[in-house]
Design an enzyme around this catalytic site. Structure first.
Site, mmCIF file in Angstrom:
data_model
loop_
_atom_site.group_PDB
_atom_site.id
_atom_site.type_symbol
_atom_site.label_atom_id
_atom_site.label_comp_id
_atom_site.label_asym_id
_atom_site.label_seq_id
_atom_site.Cartn_x
_atom_site.Cartn_y
_atom_site.Cartn_z
ATOM 1 N N ASP A 29 0.826 -1.207 0.000
ATOM 2 C CA ASP A 29 0.000 0.000 0.000
ATOM 3 C C ASP A 29 0.860 1.257 0.000
ATOM 4 O O ASP A 29 1.946 1.268 0.583
ATOM 5 C CB ASP A 29 -0.907 -0.040 1.243
ATOM 6 C CG ASP A 29 -2.144 0.810 1.065
ATOM 7 O OD1 ASP A 29 -2.356 1.348 -0.047
ATOM 8 O OD2 ASP A 29 -2.896 0.947 2.037
ATOM 9 N N ASN A 31 1.478 3.369 -2.893
ATOM 10 C CA ASN A 31 2.142 3.764 -4.143
ATOM 11 C C ASN A 31 1.700 5.156 -4.589
ATOM 12 O O ASN A 31 2.519 5.976 -5.017
ATOM 13 C CB ASN A 31 1.805 2.776 -5.269
ATOM 14 C CG ASN A 31 2.412 1.413 -5.053
ATOM 15 O OD1 ASN A 31 3.278 1.257 -4.191
ATOM 16 N ND2 ASN A 31 1.972 0.429 -5.814
ATOM 17 N N GLY A 32 0.381 5.395 -4.491
ATOM 18 C CA GLY A 32 -0.164 6.678 -4.934
ATOM 19 C C GLY A 32 0.374 7.827 -4.077
ATOM 20 O O GLY A 32 0.801 8.861 -4.599
ATOM 21 N N ARG A 33 0.377 7.620 -2.748
ATOM 22 C CA ARG A 33 0.871 8.671 -1.843
ATOM 23 C C ARG A 33 2.362 8.927 -2.062
ATOM 24 O O ARG A 33 2.834 10.049 -2.015
ATOM 25 C CB ARG A 33 0.604 8.282 -0.384
ATOM 26 C CG ARG A 33 -0.788 8.666 0.075
ATOM 27 C CD ARG A 33 -1.182 7.935 1.317
ATOM 28 N NE ARG A 33 -1.516 6.552 1.034
ATOM 29 C CZ ARG A 33 -1.739 5.626 1.953
ATOM 30 N NH1 ARG A 33 -1.642 5.934 3.229
ATOM 31 N NH2 ARG A 33 -2.066 4.404 1.614
ATOM 32 N N TRP A 34 3.101 7.855 -2.324
ATOM 33 C CA TRP A 34 4.541 8.012 -2.579
ATOM 34 C C TRP A 34 4.748 8.922 -3.796
ATOM 35 O O TRP A 34 5.546 9.849 -3.761
ATOM 36 C CB TRP A 34 5.170 6.637 -2.815
ATOM 37 C CG TRP A 34 6.638 6.689 -3.077
ATOM 38 C CD1 TRP A 34 7.643 6.611 -2.164
ATOM 39 C CD2 TRP A 34 7.271 6.856 -4.357
ATOM 40 N NE1 TRP A 34 8.860 6.722 -2.782
ATOM 41 C CE2 TRP A 34 8.664 6.870 -4.123
ATOM 42 C CE3 TRP A 34 6.805 7.001 -5.657
ATOM 43 C CZ2 TRP A 34 9.585 7.016 -5.162
ATOM 44 C CZ3 TRP A 34 7.722 7.151 -6.689
ATOM 45 C CH2 TRP A 34 9.106 7.154 -6.427
ATOM 46 N N ARG A 42 0.483 9.214 -10.272
ATOM 47 C CA ARG A 42 0.282 7.987 -9.489
ATOM 48 C C ARG A 42 0.944 6.761 -10.120
ATOM 49 O O ARG A 42 1.475 5.896 -9.433
ATOM 50 C CB ARG A 42 -1.224 7.695 -9.357
ATOM 51 C CG ARG A 42 -1.942 8.558 -8.364
ATOM 52 C CD ARG A 42 -3.431 8.193 -8.316
ATOM 53 N NE ARG A 42 -3.652 6.838 -7.871
ATOM 54 C CZ ARG A 42 -3.650 6.441 -6.599
ATOM 55 N NH1 ARG A 42 -3.457 7.313 -5.650
ATOM 56 N NH2 ARG A 42 -3.856 5.186 -6.282
ATOM 57 N N HIS A 46 3.285 3.099 -8.873
ATOM 58 C CA HIS A 46 3.116 1.668 -9.161
ATOM 59 C C HIS A 46 4.386 1.101 -9.813
ATOM 60 O O HIS A 46 4.801 -0.018 -9.523
ATOM 61 C CB HIS A 46 1.900 1.449 -10.069
ATOM 62 C CG HIS A 46 0.596 1.846 -9.438
ATOM 63 N ND1 HIS A 46 0.267 1.483 -8.148
ATOM 64 C CD2 HIS A 46 -0.446 2.580 -9.890
ATOM 65 C CE1 HIS A 46 -0.938 1.977 -7.845
ATOM 66 N NE2 HIS A 46 -1.376 2.656 -8.885
ATOM 67 N N ASN A 77 -10.423 -3.007 -6.603
ATOM 68 C CA ASN A 77 -9.599 -2.052 -7.360
ATOM 69 C C ASN A 77 -10.170 -1.705 -8.741
ATOM 70 O O ASN A 77 -9.747 -0.724 -9.357
ATOM 71 C CB ASN A 77 -8.161 -2.573 -7.530
ATOM 72 C CG ASN A 77 -7.330 -2.483 -6.264
ATOM 73 O OD1 ASN A 77 -6.377 -3.228 -6.060
ATOM 74 N ND2 ASN A 77 -7.673 -1.546 -5.375
ATOM 75 N N ARG A 203 -5.675 -2.707 8.284
ATOM 76 C CA ARG A 203 -6.815 -3.514 7.812
ATOM 77 C C ARG A 203 -6.304 -4.687 7.008
ATOM 78 O O ARG A 203 -5.217 -4.616 6.419
ATOM 79 C CB ARG A 203 -7.683 -2.689 6.842
ATOM 80 C CG ARG A 203 -8.459 -1.583 7.420
ATOM 81 C CD ARG A 203 -9.339 -0.963 6.333
ATOM 82 N NE ARG A 203 -8.574 -0.248 5.316
ATOM 83 C CZ ARG A 203 -8.129 0.996 5.428
ATOM 84 N NH1 ARG A 203 -8.378 1.682 6.512
ATOM 85 N NH2 ARG A 203 -7.441 1.553 4.450
ATOM 86 N N GLU A 216 0.696 -13.754 11.742
ATOM 87 C CA GLU A 216 1.114 -12.533 12.434
ATOM 88 C C GLU A 216 1.013 -11.355 11.466
ATOM 89 O O GLU A 216 1.299 -11.504 10.274
ATOM 90 C CB GLU A 216 2.568 -12.663 12.909
ATOM 91 C CG GLU A 216 2.783 -13.735 13.943
ATOM 92 C CD GLU A 216 2.151 -13.399 15.289
ATOM 93 O OE1 GLU A 216 2.071 -12.216 15.644
ATOM 94 O OE2 GLU A 216 1.716 -14.354 15.972
#
Ligand code: FPP
Length: 249
Positions: A29, A31-34, A42, A46, A77, A203, A216
């Protein structure tokens, strides 16, 4: 990998080989924020995400981990903008085409799990080819969850079992955990020991719902494209400090 990371070619000394997870799963999770933080579109996130995944696969091989599963595309998605969905589909196809030779040479067995018949035909062809060409490889089992949803997986297993009961192939009392598992997309793949999720979200997001019953979970704020061997080292170290009881005292 930088020069100072070369020591990470080998299992770091503070990790115990006998306590390594057999199977690691990742929710990649952020990739877009990075990309946004770098002022990039965006899709660049990816693309960098693919590089991070390739290095993690190599790292698992180098450090003796026998199975890696990555959540590449969820059933939810499809709700992303069409442009991004199209980009991801062609990215998967391109990566498979480019990397297949190396996966064969490196003895990687690649598998895809999910509702594969709903994927573009050209991608399905590439998936079938890569699975066929690597099916006898044994250094590491690399599973890519594509158009995957845990609830959908459980439902399709229920339907398949119900049909068998209807046809008299199975009796209701035959339905035990082993029989159920053999109808999941992941039949034949061991449950993950460790699930890593990046970007701080806490989540499961419909990933491996059945299979994660005793797995875990490790969450890091690092965004997926920045997830490197140092980060993986930290995740494995944290995992090795935990006591896995599987419901026992
Ligand atoms: C989540 O980040 C990432 C994805 C939905 C795609 C992950 C796919 C790859 C890294 C490519 C893997 C390729 C192969 C062939 C296995 P996000 O877009 O949700 O990030 P955000 O939450 O910051 O917007």
């Amino acid at each position: 990998m930088t020069i100072q990371d070369t020591e990470l070619l080998y299992l770091p000394a503070d990790l115990k080989p006998e306590l390594l997870p057999h199977h690691v799963a990742v929710i990649m999770d952020g990739n877009g924020r990075w990309a946004k933080r770098q002022g990039l579109p965006r899709f660049m996130g990816h693309k960098r995400g693919v590089d991070a995944l390739k290095d993690l696969l190599r790292c698992c091989k180098d450090w003796g981990i026998k199975a890696l599963t990555a959540y590449a595309f969820s059933t939810e998605n499809w709700k992303r903008p069409q442009e991004e969905v199209d980009f991801l589909m062609s990215l998967f196809q391109g990566v498979l085409r480019q990397e297949l030779r190396e996966m064969v040479e490196e003895n990687v067995q690649i598998q895809f799990v999910g509702n594969l018949p709903a994927l573009p035909q050209t991608l399905q062809d590439e998936i079938s080819r890569s699975m066929e060409e690597t099916k006898d490889n044994r250094s590491i089992k690399f599973t890519v969850a594509t158009n995957y949803g845990g609830r959908q997986e459980i439902l399709q297993a229920c339907r398949a079992i119900a049909h068998k009961v209807e046809q008299g192939i199975l009796k209701p009392d035959d339905i035990c955990e082993e029989v159920f598992e053999s109808h999941l997309y992941t039949a034949g793949i061991s449950d993950p020991d460790l699930l890593i999720r990046t970007s701080g979200e806490m989540r499961l997001s419909n990933f491996l719902l059945w299979q994660m019953a005793y797995g875990e979970i490790y969450i890091t704020d690092t965004l997926w494209p920045d997830f490197d061997r140092n980060e993986f080292h930290r995740a494995l170290y944290a995992y090795q400090q935990r006591e896995r009881r599987f419901g026992k005292v």
